[in-house]
Design a protein around this motif. Sequence first.
Motif, short mmCIF file in Angstrom:
data_model
loop_
_atom_site.label_atom_id
_atom_site.label_comp_id
_atom_site.label_asym_id
_atom_site.label_seq_id
_atom_site.Cartn_x
_atom_site.Cartn_y
_atom_site.Cartn_z
N ARG A 24 -37.01 69.63 82.57
CA ARG A 24 -36.88 70.21 83.85
C ARG A 24 -38.36 70.77 84.08
O ARG A 24 -38.66 71.83 83.24
N ASN A 25 -39.33 70.23 84.81
CA ASN A 25 -40.92 70.48 84.77
C ASN A 25 -40.93 71.31 86.25
O ASN A 25 -40.93 70.72 87.20
N SER A 26 -41.15 72.52 86.07
CA SER A 26 -41.66 73.25 87.31
C SER A 26 -43.03 73.71 87.41
O SER A 26 -43.50 74.59 86.54
N TYR A 27 -43.62 73.29 88.49
CA TYR A 27 -45.02 73.63 88.58
C TYR A 27 -45.33 74.61 89.44
O TYR A 27 -44.72 74.91 90.64
N ALA A 28 -46.35 75.54 89.00
CA ALA A 28 -46.63 76.87 89.97
C ALA A 28 -47.24 76.44 91.22
O ALA A 28 -47.70 75.21 91.31
N ALA A 29 -47.07 76.88 92.26
CA ALA A 29 -47.49 76.95 93.74
C ALA A 29 -49.03 76.56 93.56
O ALA A 29 -49.45 75.45 94.50
N ASP A 30 -49.92 76.83 92.80
CA ASP A 30 -51.17 76.25 92.70
C ASP A 30 -51.67 75.38 91.78
O ASP A 30 -52.78 74.88 91.67
N GLY A 31 -50.43 74.71 91.21
CA GLY A 31 -50.75 73.63 90.22
C GLY A 31 -51.49 73.84 88.69
O GLY A 31 -51.75 72.94 88.17
N THR A 32 -51.58 75.21 88.57
CA THR A 32 -52.39 75.63 87.35
C THR A 32 -51.47 75.87 86.11
O THR A 32 -51.87 75.98 84.98
N GLY A 57 -56.50 58.98 90.87
CA GLY A 57 -56.03 57.96 91.86
C GLY A 57 -55.17 58.65 92.97
O GLY A 57 -55.03 59.76 92.98
N PRO A 58 -54.92 57.92 94.25
CA PRO A 58 -53.97 58.33 95.27
C PRO A 58 -52.66 58.62 94.48
O PRO A 58 -52.11 57.79 93.94
N GLU A 59 -52.45 59.98 94.94
CA GLU A 59 -51.18 60.42 94.28
C GLU A 59 -50.87 60.04 92.96
O GLU A 59 -49.70 60.23 92.10
N GLN A 60 -52.10 60.27 92.05
CA GLN A 60 -51.83 60.13 90.56
C GLN A 60 -52.62 61.08 89.94
O GLN A 60 -53.92 61.45 90.43
N TRP A 61 -52.11 61.81 89.04
CA TRP A 61 -52.43 63.03 88.31
C TRP A 61 -52.75 63.09 86.66
O TRP A 61 -51.60 62.70 86.05
N PHE A 62 -53.95 63.24 86.18
CA PHE A 62 -53.73 63.50 84.73
C PHE A 62 -53.71 65.04 84.55
O PHE A 62 -54.27 65.93 85.11
N VAL A 63 -52.61 65.11 83.69
CA VAL A 63 -52.04 66.50 83.50
C VAL A 63 -52.14 66.72 81.86
O VAL A 63 -51.59 65.85 81.24
N SER A 64 -52.67 67.73 81.21
CA SER A 64 -52.80 68.02 80.11
C SER A 64 -52.53 69.57 79.71
O SER A 64 -52.79 70.49 80.50
N TRP A 65 -52.01 69.83 78.51
CA TRP A 65 -51.67 71.01 78.05
C TRP A 65 -51.29 71.07 76.46
O TRP A 65 -50.99 70.08 75.58
N THR A 66 -51.46 72.31 75.80
CA THR A 66 -51.26 72.61 74.56
C THR A 66 -50.18 73.58 74.48
O THR A 66 -50.35 74.71 75.03
N GLU A 67 -49.23 73.44 73.38
CA GLU A 67 -48.06 74.37 73.41
C GLU A 67 -48.28 75.09 72.04
O GLU A 67 -49.14 74.89 71.51
N GLN A 68 -47.59 76.37 72.15
CA GLN A 68 -47.80 77.31 70.93
C GLN A 68 -47.35 76.76 69.83
O GLN A 68 -48.09 77.08 68.65
N SER A 69 -46.76 75.78 69.76
CA SER A 69 -46.31 75.04 68.47
C SER A 69 -47.49 74.18 67.76
O SER A 69 -47.46 73.74 66.90
N GLY A 70 -48.46 73.92 68.78
CA GLY A 70 -49.61 72.92 68.35
C GLY A 70 -49.33 71.59 68.90
O GLY A 70 -50.29 70.75 68.84
N ILE A 71 -48.27 71.29 69.65
CA ILE A 71 -48.04 70.05 70.28
C ILE A 71 -49.04 70.10 71.52
O ILE A 71 -49.02 70.88 72.23
N THR A 72 -49.71 68.81 71.66
CA THR A 72 -50.20 68.55 72.79
C THR A 72 -49.85 67.43 73.51
O THR A 72 -49.33 66.59 73.01
N VAL A 73 -49.82 67.73 74.92
CA VAL A 73 -49.21 66.74 75.75
C VAL A 73 -50.15 66.22 76.73
O VAL A 73 -50.75 67.16 77.18
#
Length: 109
Positions: A24-32, A57-73
């Motif tokens: 379940r992915n919940s995104y902040a109102a500002d998308g950050t 692209g139109p309605e396409q978003w690249f999203v990336s993050w690093t988790e505390q465990s070291g996993i990168t997504v």
Amino acid sequence: MTAPLPGFAGHTYLFQVDNGAAFRNSYAADGTRLRWEGLGESAGQFEDVALHVAQVGPEQWFVSWTEQSGITVSHVMDLAALTVRVFWTYEGEGGRVGELHTGTLQQLG
């Protein structure tokens, strides 16, 4: 000039991955920021993460993050098709492991 607000900003999605994982992915109102919560076998796992975002692209978003465990997504969300292509990396036996997956989105809110 300000960047456009990501199309996923302020929304929550059920993200089902081709390997059976679900989140379940919940995104902040500002998308950050993202709060992800594991479901099924990952139930009880969650984290709040800062996002790196670019519209690709139109309605396409690249999203990336690093988790505390070291996993990168890193993933590309296609909000028109409600699909995701995701690449994650983590420490495994013998070094860093990378996995490429596909998934679907269902908007919950």
